[in-house]
Design a protein around this motif. Structure first.
Motif, PDB file in Angstrom:
ATOM      1  N   UNK A 104      73.732   9.026  58.102  1.00 46.31           N
ATOM      2  CA  UNK A 104      74.086  10.084  59.059  1.00 46.31           C
ATOM      3  C   UNK A 104      75.318  10.840  58.570  1.00 46.31           C
ATOM      4  N   UNK A 105      76.210  10.127  57.876  1.00 44.60           N
ATOM      5  CA  UNK A 105      77.382  10.789  57.304  1.00 44.60           C
ATOM      6  C   UNK A 105      77.013  11.799  56.226  1.00 44.60           C
ATOM      7  N   UNK A 106      75.824  11.696  55.669  1.00 50.51           N
ATOM      8  CA  UNK A 106      75.330  12.640  54.659  1.00 50.51           C
ATOM      9  C   UNK A 106      74.343  13.643  55.269  1.00 50.51           C
ATOM     10  N   UNK A 107      74.184  13.577  56.587  1.00 51.82           N
ATOM     11  CA  UNK A 107      73.295  14.527  57.257  1.00 51.82           C
ATOM     12  C   UNK A 107      71.845  14.094  57.286  1.00 51.82           C
ATOM     13  N   UNK A 108      71.587  12.792  57.051  1.00 53.94           N
ATOM     14  CA  UNK A 108      70.211  12.284  57.056  1.00 53.94           C
ATOM     15  C   UNK A 108      70.008  11.496  58.344  1.00 53.94           C
ATOM     16  N   UNK A 109      69.028  11.919  59.142  1.00 57.94           N
ATOM     17  CA  UNK A 109      68.729  11.208  60.385  1.00 57.94           C
ATOM     18  C   UNK A 109      67.249  10.826  60.413  1.00 57.94           C
ATOM     19  N   UNK A 110      66.898   9.919  61.284  1.00 58.80           N
ATOM     20  CA  UNK A 110      65.497   9.545  61.457  1.00 58.80           C
ATOM     21  C   UNK A 110      64.971   8.599  60.406  1.00 58.80           C
ATOM     22  N   UNK A 111      65.828   7.981  59.624  1.00 57.22           N
ATOM     23  CA  UNK A 111      65.383   7.044  58.588  1.00 57.22           C
ATOM     24  C   UNK A 111      65.404   5.625  59.155  1.00 57.22           C
ATOM     25  N   UNK A 112      64.322   4.879  58.916  1.00 57.97           N
ATOM     26  CA  UNK A 112      64.230   3.497  59.388  1.00 57.97           C
ATOM     27  C   UNK A 112      64.291   2.548  58.189  1.00 57.97           C
ATOM     28  N   UNK A 113      65.425   1.835  57.995  1.00 61.59           N
ATOM     29  CA  UNK A 113      65.553   0.931  56.849  1.00 61.59           C
ATOM     30  C   UNK A 113      64.628  -0.286  56.923  1.00 61.59           C
TER      31      UNK A 113
END
Length: 192
Positions: free
Chosen positions: A160-169
Motif C-alpha cells: 500500500x505504501x507503493x500504491x498497490x492495493x487489492x493484493x492477497x498474499x
C-alpha cells in the motif's frame, strides 16, 4: 498454607493451629514445594505436637500450571487451586497489591471455604497433564495464526505504501500475481 507464586520467589503464608498470627516464608521460585515447606511454621508445629497435622494448601491458577498441585497431592497434602477472579474484593476502594497481602487473602479465603461459606470463591478443577498438553497445542496454533495475520498485514502495508492495493498474499498464485503488479506511479513490481 497459601502459595503466592511468582517468577523469582514464592511466598508461603501459613497459619498454625491455635495461632492468630500468619507467618510468611519466602523460597526460591521453582523449588519443589515439599522440601521448601519443611521449614515453615506448620511443619514445625507438627513436630511440636508430636503427631501429624492436616496440612491444606491453596494457590491461584496461573502461569505455573498445575504441577505444584499434582506434586502436593501425590505427597498426601490436600491442595486446592482457586480462580483468582472469583475471590471477593471490596469494590469501594482501591487496594494495595502485594504478594504478602495476596497470601493472607488466599489463606483467609481457604479458611472461609473450609468452613463451608457459600460463594467465597470458585475452586478450579485441575486438568490432567494430557489435558494441559491439548490446551498447549490449541494455544500454539492460535499463536501461529496471529503471526500469519501480522505477516499478511505487513506485506499489504508495504504494498500500500507503493500504491498497490487489492493484493492477497495468501492466494495460491501469489507469486505470478505479484510479478504483474504496478506501483501507483506506474513502475512495474520487481520480485527477486
Amino acid at each position: 498454607m497459601s502459595l503466592e507464586l511468582s517468577r523469582s520467589t514464592w511466598l508461603v503464608t501459613s497459619l498454625s493451629p491455635n495461632s492468630d498470627k500468619m507467618s510468611k516464608h519466602t523460597i526460591a521460585a521453582g523449588d519443589a514445594p515439599i522440601t521448601c515447606l519443611a521449614g515453615t511454621p506448620a511443619w514445625r508445629a507438627e513436630q511440636l505436637v508430636g503427631g501429624s497435622l492436616n496440612v491444606v494448601v491453596i494457590q491461584e491458577a496461573g502461569l505455573d500450571g498445575f504441577w505444584v498441585h499434582r506434586l502436593l497431592e501425590s505427597n498426601d497434602i490436600e491442595s486446592h487451586v482457586v480462580d483468582s477472579a472469583s475471590i471477593a474484593m471490596s469494590r469501594r476502594r482501591r487496594r494495595a497489591k502485594t504478594d504478602g497481602i495476596d497470601g493472607e487473602t488466599l489463606l483467609r479465603t481457604l479458611l472461609a471455604w473450609k468452613r463451608g461459606e457459600p460463594r467465597v470463591c470458585e475452586m478450579v478443577v485441575p486438568p490432567t497433564p494430557e489435558q494441559e498438553d491439548h490446551r498447549r497445542l490449541s494455544r500454539e496454533r492460535a499463536n501461529l495464526l496471529r503471526e500469519r495475520i501480522q505477516h499478511v498485514n505487513r506485506i499489504k502495508g508495504l504494498l500500500a505504501g507503493q500504491g498497490i492495493t487489492g493484493y492477497d498474499p495468501l492466494h495460491k498464485d501469489w507469486r505470478t500475481r505479484l510479478d504483474g503488479l504496478m506501483t501507483g506511479d506506474g513502475r512495474r513490481c520487481l520480485v527477486d
